[in-house]
Design a protein around this motif. Sequence first.
Motif, mmCIF file in Angstrom:
data_model
loop_
_atom_site.group_PDB
_atom_site.id
_atom_site.type_symbol
_atom_site.label_atom_id
_atom_site.label_comp_id
_atom_site.label_asym_id
_atom_site.label_seq_id
_atom_site.Cartn_x
_atom_site.Cartn_y
_atom_site.Cartn_z
ATOM 1 N N ASP A 97 0.777 -1.243 -0.039
ATOM 2 C CA ASP A 97 0.020 -0.136 0.087
ATOM 3 C C ASP A 97 0.775 1.318 0.034
ATOM 4 O O ASP A 97 0.299 2.242 -0.412
ATOM 5 C CB ASP A 97 -0.744 0.054 1.088
ATOM 6 C CG ASP A 97 -1.835 -1.222 1.286
ATOM 7 O OD1 ASP A 97 -2.924 -1.047 0.566
ATOM 8 O OD2 ASP A 97 -1.614 -2.099 1.863
ATOM 9 N N LEU A 98 1.901 1.096 0.661
ATOM 10 C CA LEU A 98 2.675 2.406 0.896
ATOM 11 C C LEU A 98 4.179 2.191 0.676
ATOM 12 O O LEU A 98 4.762 1.490 1.396
ATOM 13 C CB LEU A 98 2.332 3.020 2.295
ATOM 14 C CG LEU A 98 3.069 4.306 2.608
ATOM 15 C CD1 LEU A 98 2.742 5.646 1.796
ATOM 16 C CD2 LEU A 98 3.050 4.658 4.134
ATOM 17 N N ARG A 99 4.714 3.213 0.098
ATOM 18 C CA ARG A 99 6.159 3.349 -0.171
ATOM 19 C C ARG A 99 6.680 4.708 0.453
ATOM 20 O O ARG A 99 6.405 5.580 -0.292
ATOM 21 C CB ARG A 99 6.878 3.271 -1.419
ATOM 22 C CG ARG A 99 8.005 3.980 -1.657
ATOM 23 C CD ARG A 99 9.330 3.221 -0.999
ATOM 24 N NE ARG A 99 9.625 1.980 -1.382
ATOM 25 C CZ ARG A 99 10.671 1.801 -2.165
ATOM 26 N NH1 ARG A 99 11.200 2.821 -2.814
ATOM 27 N NH2 ARG A 99 10.800 0.716 -2.426
ATOM 28 N N PRO A 100 7.191 4.925 1.565
ATOM 29 C CA PRO A 100 7.550 6.071 2.211
ATOM 30 C C PRO A 100 9.130 6.361 1.986
ATOM 31 O O PRO A 100 9.857 5.264 2.170
ATOM 32 C CB PRO A 100 7.244 6.240 3.649
ATOM 33 C CG PRO A 100 7.281 4.381 3.945
ATOM 34 C CD PRO A 100 7.179 3.705 2.694
ATOM 35 N N GLN A 101 9.625 7.465 1.631
ATOM 36 C CA GLN A 101 10.934 7.607 1.221
ATOM 37 C C GLN A 101 11.193 9.186 1.037
ATOM 38 O O GLN A 101 10.365 10.019 0.854
ATOM 39 C CB GLN A 101 11.338 6.846 0.116
ATOM 40 C CG GLN A 101 10.984 7.242 -1.337
ATOM 41 C CD GLN A 101 11.539 6.714 -2.444
ATOM 42 O OE1 GLN A 101 11.735 5.590 -2.795
ATOM 43 N NE2 GLN A 101 12.240 7.788 -3.120
ATOM 44 N N ALA A 102 12.505 9.554 0.999
ATOM 45 C CA ALA A 102 12.785 10.914 0.706
ATOM 46 C C ALA A 102 12.971 11.117 -0.740
ATOM 47 O O ALA A 102 13.171 10.084 -1.505
ATOM 48 C CB ALA A 102 14.187 11.188 1.409
ATOM 49 N N HIS A 103 12.848 12.285 -1.121
ATOM 50 C CA HIS A 103 12.904 12.604 -2.626
ATOM 51 C C HIS A 103 14.219 12.331 -3.373
ATOM 52 O O HIS A 103 14.119 12.308 -4.702
ATOM 53 C CB HIS A 103 12.463 14.234 -2.857
ATOM 54 C CG HIS A 103 13.202 15.158 -2.252
ATOM 55 N ND1 HIS A 103 14.411 15.467 -2.895
ATOM 56 C CD2 HIS A 103 12.956 15.967 -1.148
ATOM 57 C CE1 HIS A 103 14.839 16.365 -2.162
ATOM 58 N NE2 HIS A 103 14.372 16.623 -1.213
ATOM 59 N N ASP A 104 15.309 12.361 -2.467
ATOM 60 C CA ASP A 104 16.642 12.255 -3.348
ATOM 61 C C ASP A 104 16.881 10.898 -4.152
ATOM 62 O O ASP A 104 17.493 10.717 -4.860
ATOM 63 C CB ASP A 104 17.746 12.572 -2.519
ATOM 64 C CG ASP A 104 17.729 11.643 -1.174
ATOM 65 O OD1 ASP A 104 16.491 11.159 -0.583
ATOM 66 O OD2 ASP A 104 18.730 11.216 -0.600
ATOM 67 N N ILE A 105 16.021 9.717 -3.736
ATOM 68 C CA ILE A 105 16.191 8.392 -4.173
ATOM 69 C C ILE A 105 14.983 8.204 -4.984
ATOM 70 O O ILE A 105 14.763 6.917 -5.188
ATOM 71 C CB ILE A 105 16.610 7.459 -3.068
ATOM 72 C CG1 ILE A 105 15.792 7.411 -1.841
ATOM 73 C CG2 ILE A 105 18.230 7.749 -2.566
ATOM 74 C CD1 ILE A 105 16.041 6.345 -0.849
ATOM 75 N N ILE A 106 14.370 9.020 -5.379
ATOM 76 C CA ILE A 106 13.207 8.607 -6.537
ATOM 77 C C ILE A 106 14.033 8.003 -7.782
ATOM 78 O O ILE A 106 13.441 6.944 -8.411
ATOM 79 C CB ILE A 106 12.413 10.012 -6.901
ATOM 80 C CG1 ILE A 106 11.574 10.457 -5.815
ATOM 81 C CG2 ILE A 106 11.607 9.542 -8.222
ATOM 82 C CD1 ILE A 106 10.829 11.775 -6.017
ATOM 83 N N ARG A 107 15.058 8.548 -8.165
ATOM 84 C CA ARG A 107 15.648 7.954 -9.469
ATOM 85 C C ARG A 107 16.301 6.534 -9.194
ATOM 86 O O ARG A 107 16.388 5.911 -10.146
ATOM 87 C CB ARG A 107 16.835 8.958 -9.722
ATOM 88 C CG ARG A 107 17.854 9.211 -8.937
ATOM 89 C CD ARG A 107 18.736 10.151 -9.683
ATOM 90 N NE ARG A 107 20.250 10.100 -9.054
ATOM 91 C CZ ARG A 107 20.996 10.804 -9.295
ATOM 92 N NH1 ARG A 107 21.083 11.418 -10.528
ATOM 93 N NH2 ARG A 107 22.255 10.907 -8.589
ATOM 94 N N THR A 108 16.372 6.186 -7.961
ATOM 95 C CA THR A 108 17.364 5.020 -7.709
ATOM 96 C C THR A 108 16.270 3.997 -7.140
ATOM 97 O O THR A 108 15.565 3.289 -7.604
ATOM 98 C CB THR A 108 18.449 5.201 -6.693
ATOM 99 O OG1 THR A 108 17.903 5.916 -5.351
ATOM 100 C CG2 THR A 108 19.655 5.805 -7.591
ATOM 101 N N TRP A 109 15.998 4.098 -5.729
ATOM 102 C CA TRP A 109 15.214 3.232 -4.898
ATOM 103 C C TRP A 109 13.923 3.075 -5.564
ATOM 104 O O TRP A 109 13.305 1.966 -5.846
ATOM 105 C CB TRP A 109 15.310 3.276 -3.501
ATOM 106 C CG TRP A 109 14.535 2.307 -2.687
ATOM 107 C CD1 TRP A 109 14.803 1.069 -2.780
ATOM 108 C CD2 TRP A 109 13.704 2.514 -1.474
ATOM 109 N NE1 TRP A 109 14.160 0.259 -1.851
ATOM 110 C CE2 TRP A 109 13.557 1.125 -1.050
ATOM 111 C CE3 TRP A 109 13.332 3.532 -0.970
ATOM 112 C CZ2 TRP A 109 12.773 0.863 -0.018
ATOM 113 C CZ3 TRP A 109 12.706 3.364 0.284
ATOM 114 C CH2 TRP A 109 12.210 2.055 0.673
ATOM 115 N N LEU A 110 13.081 4.324 -5.852
ATOM 116 C CA LEU A 110 11.777 4.158 -6.222
ATOM 117 C C LEU A 110 11.891 3.796 -7.468
ATOM 118 O O LEU A 110 10.914 2.778 -7.862
ATOM 119 C CB LEU A 110 11.150 5.381 -6.021
ATOM 120 C CG LEU A 110 9.697 5.718 -6.159
ATOM 121 C CD1 LEU A 110 8.964 6.624 -5.280
ATOM 122 C CD2 LEU A 110 9.241 5.614 -7.511
#
Length: 845
Positions: free
Chosen positions: A534-547
Motif C-alpha cells: 500500500d505504501l512506499r515512504p521515502q525521501a525525494h533524493d532517491i526517486i531515481r534510484t530506489w523508487l
Amino acid sequence: MDVPEKPSLDGLEAKWGEWWEAAGTYRFDRTRSREEIYAIDTPPPTVSGSLHLGHVESYTHTDLMARFKRMRGYEVFYPIGWDDNGLPTERRVQNYFGVRCDPMLPHDPNLDVAALERPSEEPVAVSRGNFIELCERLTAEDERAFEDLFRKLGASVDWTQMYTTIGDRSRRISQVGFLRLVRKGLAYKAEAPTLWDVDFRTAVAQAEIEDREVDGAYHRVTFAREGGGTLEIETSRPELIPACVALVAHPDDERYAPLVGTTAITPLFRVPVPVVAHELADPEKGTGIAMICTFGDVTDVTWWRELKLPARVVVRRDGTLAPGRFGEPGWESLDPGAANAAMAELAGKASKQARRRITELLREDRALVGEPEPVRHVVKFYEKGDRPLEVISSRQWFVEILRFKQELLGRGREIAWHPGFMGARFASWVEGLNQDWAISRQRYFGVPFPVWYRLDATGEPDLDDPILADEATLPIDPQADVPPGFEPGQRDVPGGFTGDPDIMDTWATSSLTPQIAAKWEEDPDLFARLFPMDLRPQAHDIIRTWLFYTVYRAHVEHDSIPWTNAAISGFVLDPDRKKMSKSKGNVVLPTEIFERHSADAVRYWAASARLGFDAAIDEQQIKVGRRLAIKILNASRFALTMAAEPTAVIEPLDRAMLATLRGVLAEATEAFEAYEHARALAVLERFFWGFTDDYLELVKPRAYSGGAAAGSAVAALRTALDVLLRAFAPFLPYVTEEVWSWWREGSVHRAAWPLAEHLTDADGADPEVYDVAALVLGAVRKEKALAHVSLRVPATLVTVRDTTERLGKLAMATEDVRLAGNVEELRTAEAPEPGVEVVLGTTPD
RNA sequence: GGGCGCUUAGCUCAGCCCGGUUAGAGCGUCUCCCUUACAAGGAGAAGGCCGGGGGUUCGAAUCCCUCAGCGCCCACCA
C-alpha cells in the motif's frame, strides 16, 4: 482509575516501549486478508553511519500512517530492514579497522581483530572472506544502535519482521530476481564503455551520478590536415589526444562542411583521424569542431557508437594512462616512435598530472595556441566519489531499462503520489534515461552474481555462455560454491570453471524490498496477502534510484506496480536552512534531542512538516511539542479527578463543545486519509488548546459544584478526552498511552480511530454556543489584562451586544460564562454590531 | 536550456484546488497575572500594500497571463 499526583513525561519511552514489545501491540497478524491489510515498504536505512534528524522526520511520517491505519482497523504490515550491504559499509570498515581487501589472499581464520582496531599507518591487506567478516561484525554493532533509536522514536514496527540487505533472504531474492532477468533476456553481459570510478575501481550506474562544478581549462590545440593546412579544436582534456579517433562538427556548420570526409593528423601522436559530422556537435562551443576520444565523456560514447568509430583506450581502470602502443594494429601513426615517446611521458600519470605534462609537450611542439584558459565547468562524479568519473570500457552486467520507458511512465501514473507533484519528478527521470542499468560492481561486500564460467583448455573463460545457479540452491557464492557437474579442484584451472567475481549494485537488492519483506518465492501465501503493497515512504533524493528501480522490478517480474501510494518526505535542514552534513559539523544528534525533549516532542516537530517539503530543525518547535504533551497529561488529570459522577451530557455548552470536536474529527480524518498528517495535527491541536483554555475554564466552576449539571460536564470532559487521546495517539504515542492506561483497558494504539459519527452526544447540538461563550470569556479576560489586574478581580457588569440569534445562544451558557469570568452581572442588548463592554470592580481583600 | 516547487507578520508556516466578513497560527518581542489540572504555566498587545506588474470579476492572497528572486530535479564536460 489510577491518576498520578504529578504526571510527567520522564521514563515514558522505556516504560511503554517495553510494554508494547511484551504485549506484541504492533505484531502483524498474517491470517488477515489482503483487503484488511495495509502493507508498508519501509525504507531500510543505511547502517554504516549515524542516524540524524532527517531519519527521525521521515520515519515519523511513516509511523503516523502506520498508526492511523492500524486504528482505522487495518492490520498493518510494518517491517524494518537494515541496508548493510554495499560501498558505504566497505568504506567504513576500511577506515574503522584500517584494512583493505585483497581478493588474492587466502582466508585467515585466526585474524586478530583486536589488533586491527588500532589501525596502523598502512592499511592491512586481508582476504575477501576476512573482509566480509569484518563488514558483518561492524554492521551488527551499528544495527543495535539503530534499533535502539527506532525504538525510542516509537516507530510501531513489527520487530519480528526484521531483515538485512546482506542477509540470506535478501541474497537469495536478489539472486532469484537476477536469474529471472537473465531468463527473460533482460540482463546481459557486455563489454561496453561505462561510467567508472577510478578510486573505488568499479562501474557505476546513471542513477548514482551527480554533477559537481570544478576548475578546468580550455586548451586550444592545432591539428594538421592531410594534404596541408591546419585546424583548431578546444579541449579541457588534452591528455586524451592520444585517444582521439575523429574530429566532429555539426552537419550544417558551413565553416567545417568542406572538411567533412577529409583527414586530420593529431599533434604529438601523428595519428590520422577522419573529420566527421554529427548533430550533437555544437557550433557554439569552442571552435565548433571537437575531438572525439575513447572515451572522454558520454557524448563521446554516443559518437563512437553511432559513427562506428574505432576505439583507442588510454585511460586504465585506476585512472592512470597506459604506455603507448602506436604502430600496432588499430594504433596507426605517421610516426610511431615519436608517438610512443610522447606517450611514455604520460604513462602512469593520473589525468591531472598527464594533463599538465601534455600541455608542456604541446607547447614545445607549437601545437598549443595561446595559453590554457581557466574555466569553471560541470563534471560528472560518482555521488560517493572524490574524483571525476572516467568512461572506461569493461565487461559488465546490464539490465535493460531503456526499452521500458513508456511502460514505466504508465506505472508512474498508476501510483498515487504524496504530494502529487513528486510524480513529475519520477516521470522526468524516466524520460531522461539514456543508458541501461549497469548492475555489476567490482567490489566485495554485496550480493554476488549466481554465475560461473567454463574455462577452456587455455584457461580462458567462456563469457558468452555462463553457468547459472539452480534457483533451489540460492543463495550461493560463486567464489565458494561449485557449479553443478564440477569439483572444487577444478576452480580456476584450464578445463574447469571460475566464479563471476563481481557483486550486484546495492540497488539491485534494495529494489526488491517489497519482495524481501513479503518473502517472495518463500511464502507464497504471505506474499499474496501483501503484494502489491500500500505504501512506499521515502525521501525525494532517491526517486531515481530506489523508487525507480523498485517500480521497474515489479513491472518486469510481476507486471504490477509495487505499491499504490508513494509518500515522499523532504529533507531536514539545519536551523540556518543549510543541508546537514558531517563535514560542516552541523549534524544534531537525535539521541541528545530525545533526551532533552522526549520522543513525543520530537515526533510533534516531525509531524508538523508536510510531505514533500524541506523542514528546518527547530528546537523551539520541539519545545512546543513537549508543552503539548505535558498539557495532555495535566488536562487529563483534571478531567479524570473531578469528584462528580458523569451523567448524561445535557448542558448546551457541553454538547456544543462536542459538536465542535465532531467537526474537528471529520477534518482530521479527511486530512489523514489524504496523507496530510500535518493538517490533521494542526486542526486537532488548535481544538485542544481552545479546549483547555476556554472549555475547561468555562465548566470548571460547574464541574466542582456537584449535581446533574456537574455530571454533564464531567461526562463531556471524559468523552472529549477519550476521543482526543485516540486522535493524538499517532502523533504522541507515549503520552497518550500513559493517560489511556490511567482509565482504559488495553493499548490506545489498538483502539479505534475516533470518527465524527461516534460522537452521538453531540447530535443536534449547536457548536456556536461554545464559540459565543468563549468569545465573551475572552473579552472579559482581555479587559482584565489591559487593566493589569488579576483574573480574580470581578467584573461588576458585562454587557454583550449582538444579534438576537447569537444572544440566544449565549443565554444557553450564561451561568458558565458568568462564573468562569467572575462576572457579577451579565446583561445583553440586541445590536447590529457585536461588542462586549466590561466594567471592572476592585481587587478583593 | 527543460521540468517541478516556493515567495503571506522579525522567524517557521496555514489559508489558494472550490474567489466573498476587519488575512490566520505558533515561535520570538512587549505588557500583565502564582488563577485549587498545569509557572516545564496562564491572559493579552503590538506586528502584514499576501514577491512585482497586468488582466478576469461587483469583489482577488485565492482564478488567468507575465516578470523577478530562491530552492530542487534533469540536460549541459569540446
